[in-house]
Design an enzyme around this catalytic site. Structure first.
Site, PDB file in Angstrom:
ATOM      1  N   GLU A 278     -60.462 -37.061  41.659  1.00  0.00           N
ATOM      2  CA  GLU A 278     -60.718 -36.275  40.439  1.00  0.00           C
ATOM      3  C   GLU A 278     -59.404 -35.841  39.782  1.00  0.00           C
ATOM      4  O   GLU A 278     -59.166 -34.651  39.592  1.00  0.00           O
ATOM      5  CB  GLU A 278     -61.537 -35.025  40.771  1.00  0.00           C
ATOM      6  CG  GLU A 278     -62.902 -35.279  41.374  1.00  0.00           C
ATOM      7  CD  GLU A 278     -63.604 -33.991  41.795  1.00  0.00           C
ATOM      8  OE1 GLU A 278     -62.970 -32.916  41.808  1.00  0.00           O
ATOM      9  OE2 GLU A 278     -64.798 -34.063  42.124  1.00  0.00           O
ATOM     10  N   CYS A 347     -49.799 -12.068  17.733  1.00  0.00           N
ATOM     11  CA  CYS A 347     -49.406 -10.672  17.945  1.00  0.00           C
ATOM     12  C   CYS A 347     -49.597 -10.258  19.398  1.00  0.00           C
ATOM     13  O   CYS A 347     -50.464  -9.439  19.730  1.00  0.00           O
ATOM     14  CB  CYS A 347     -50.212  -9.777  17.017  1.00  0.00           C
ATOM     15  SG  CYS A 347     -49.994 -10.252  15.308  1.00  0.00           S
ATOM     16  N   TYR A 376     -54.268 -29.535  29.927  1.00  0.00           N
ATOM     17  CA  TYR A 376     -54.412 -28.081  29.800  1.00  0.00           C
ATOM     18  C   TYR A 376     -53.605 -27.556  28.619  1.00  0.00           C
ATOM     19  O   TYR A 376     -53.052 -26.456  28.657  1.00  0.00           O
ATOM     20  CB  TYR A 376     -54.045 -27.388  31.125  1.00  0.00           C
ATOM     21  CG  TYR A 376     -54.825 -27.967  32.283  1.00  0.00           C
ATOM     22  CD1 TYR A 376     -56.208 -27.783  32.353  1.00  0.00           C
ATOM     23  CD2 TYR A 376     -54.219 -28.761  33.252  1.00  0.00           C
ATOM     24  CE1 TYR A 376     -56.949 -28.356  33.365  1.00  0.00           C
ATOM     25  CE2 TYR A 376     -54.958 -29.338  34.274  1.00  0.00           C
ATOM     26  CZ  TYR A 376     -56.322 -29.133  34.331  1.00  0.00           C
ATOM     27  OH  TYR A 376     -57.061 -29.699  35.333  1.00  0.00           O
TER      28      TYR A 376
HETATM   29  C1  LIG Z   1     -59.547 -28.830  37.630  1.00  0.00           C
HETATM   30  C2  LIG Z   1     -60.241 -29.693  38.614  1.00  0.00           C
HETATM   31  C3  LIG Z   1     -59.762 -30.968  38.888  1.00  0.00           C
HETATM   32  C4  LIG Z   1     -58.516 -31.539  38.250  1.00  0.00           C
HETATM   33  O1  LIG Z   1     -57.383 -30.921  38.716  1.00  0.00           O
HETATM   34  P1  LIG Z   1     -55.947 -31.484  38.294  1.00  0.00           P
HETATM   35  O2  LIG Z   1     -55.017 -30.550  38.939  1.00  0.00           O
HETATM   36  O3  LIG Z   1     -55.881 -31.445  36.820  1.00  0.00           O
HETATM   37  O4  LIG Z   1     -55.851 -32.866  38.830  1.00  0.00           O
HETATM   38  C5  LIG Z   1     -60.479 -31.755  39.772  1.00  0.00           C
HETATM   39  N1  LIG Z   1     -61.589 -31.294  40.378  1.00  0.00           N
HETATM   40  C6  LIG Z   1     -62.074 -30.058  40.146  1.00  0.00           C
HETATM   41  C7  LIG Z   1     -63.304 -29.623  40.829  1.00  0.00           C
HETATM   42  C8  LIG Z   1     -61.415 -29.216  39.258  1.00  0.00           C
HETATM   43  O5  LIG Z   1     -61.884 -27.984  39.038  1.00  0.00           O
END
Ligand SMILES: *Cc1c(COP(=O)(O)O)cnc(C)c1O
Length: 422
Positions: A278, A347, A376
């Site tokens: 992921e 501000c 992000y």
């Molecule tokens: C945010 C998130 C990711 C991705 O994380 P990175 O640091 O951007 O690779 C993967 N899995 C879950 C469950 C997340 O919340």
């Protein structure tokens, strides 16, 4: 063996480019602030990870929360990526970007019934379940649709990823997942339900991890759990290793895709499981820059402020985490160096993009590029202070397209009404 790294932001004759297009040329057309993404860099980051895992069954489920622009997601989907979503809105975006539902995993601690239903109707690959209450809701929604829901529990291994506290998710004090010590009981409950199919184990411990050790520690615990669950009769054939691979913002040296793959292989490689990845940040962060223009400068005895038209509402990381992102002039550096804070018009004293930087002298109207802004960045932007969100542009070679228009003033008030009868 490996290809030379893709040079997404070359400097030619002193001028910063995205691939083959001068940044100044795009900014002149779109105005500022603006996010620019390199299609080649997105593909190179995806492909490097895919190559590292090529020897085993795997799916790269891009964590769409890092950068949800349809054109960005579509670029990755066309490379074979699936998507990791955390809301119905992200599911909608993933499908609109052309993602194959059978490669979508759904994470997140607070899935509502309507979100669960939408995901079941789409036919996603797997729910990463974060509580036993959620498990019961998934079972009940699946039952009402007459289907079975594929699930993994997100387990919390209580491993410290040694990253920023706001992006550490695998400590026992964190709201994410179920404690790994309660997993056996939770899987037993899942097995007894009639509308869930237990498929795997999921573990995501945090973001911007620059050492392999926390991954290896967590995976060792996941490995033990998989063995234990199989012994208890569960058919576990998927291990979701989460995201979290760090990137270079300053001097960090994160694990390479090959080192990361070796750690996965070394801990769970013999379990004959499909690996779900992921990654978010490691795919998009260094494929994007944020371009802003110098409005004013002013100094006190202690500080020299460069005030730009981009702000914390556009790029929140510096304000939220105190993050460092490299900043450089888009044009050739002017002579002379000074210590500056680069701040936006919002501000809030927390509204800065960079603090105490040694920076070439700048003048009003100069363009500055904030690097590593592809993850992000836009995704965390808001309309705070009545600021329309920035435009987004995708570049490939010598071509570029606006893939999200700058918001208009009308966009700022869309959906609002003044009730005349109250
Ligand atoms: C945010 C998130 C990711 C991705 O994380 P990175 O640091 O951007 O690779 C993967 N899995 C879950 C469950 C997340 O919340």
């Amino acid at each position: 063996m490996s290809n030379p790294p893709f040079e997404a932001f070359p400097r030619r004759d002193g001028n910063l480019h995205v691939e083959d297009v001068p940044v100044a040329e795009i900014a002149a057309q779109t105005g500022t602030p603006v996010y620019l993404y390199s299609a080649g860099a997105l593909e190179a980051a995806h492909d490097a990870l895919a190559a590292a895992f090529a020897g085993r069954p795997h799916v790269i489920c891009y964590a769409i929360k890092a950068n949800m622009n349809l054109a960005v997601v579509s670029t990755l989907v066309k490379r074979g990526a699936g998507v990791d979503v955390t809301s119905r809105g992200e599911l909608f975006r993933a499908l609109r970007a052309g993602a194959d539902a059978s490669k979508i995993v759904y994470s997140g601690v607070g899935k509502r019934d309507d979100e669960i239903q939408a995901a079941l109707e789409a036919g996603i690959k797997m729910f990463n379940v974060e509580s036993r209450g959620e498990l019961r809701h998934i079972d009940s929604v699946a039952g009402s649709l007459g289907v079975r829901a594929p699930v993994a529990f997100r387990v919390n291994p209580d491993v410290d990823p040694k990253t920023h506290p706001y992006i550490s998710t695998g400590l026992k004090t964190s709201k994410f997942g179920i404690p790994i010590g309660e997993a056996v009981e939770a899987y037993a409950e899942a097995k007894a339900l009639s509308h869930v199919d237990v498929r795997g184990v999921d573990c995501h411990i945090g973001s911007q991890l620059v050492s392999i050790d926390p991954f290896a520690d967590a995976l060792a615990l996941v490995r033990n759990l998989v063995v234990e669950l199989r012994a208890a009769g569960h058919a576990i054939d998927v291990i979701d290793v989460g995201g979290g691979l760090g990137v270079t913002y300053a001097e960090e040296v994160p694990p390479s895709p090959a080192e990361y793959a070796a750690a996965v292989e070394g801990s769970v490689g013999d379990l004959d499981c499909e690996i779900v990845l992921e990654p978010g940040r490691s795919i998009t962060a260094n494929a994007g820059i944020f371009v802003t223009q110098v409005l004013y400068q002013k100094g006190t005895d202690d500080k020299h402020f460069v005030i730009v038209d981009g702000a914390m509402n556009d790029l929140l990381r510096p304000a939220l985490y105190g993050s460092y992102q490299r900043v450089e002039p888009v044009g050739p550096a002017r002579g002379g160096v000074q210590k500056i804070d680069i701040v936006g018009p919002v501000c809030e004293s927390g509204d800065f993009l960079a603090k105490d930087r040694s920076f070439p002298r700048v003048e009003e109207g100069d363009l500055l590029a904030v690097r590593s802004a592809g993850a992000y960045g836009f995704a965390m932007s808001s309309n705070y202070n009545g600021r329309p969100r920035a435009a987004e542009v995708l570049v490939r070679g010598d071509q570029y397209r606006v893939v999200r228009e700058r918001e208009s003033l009308e966009d700022l008030i869309r959906g609002e009404t003044i009730p005349e009868d109250l």
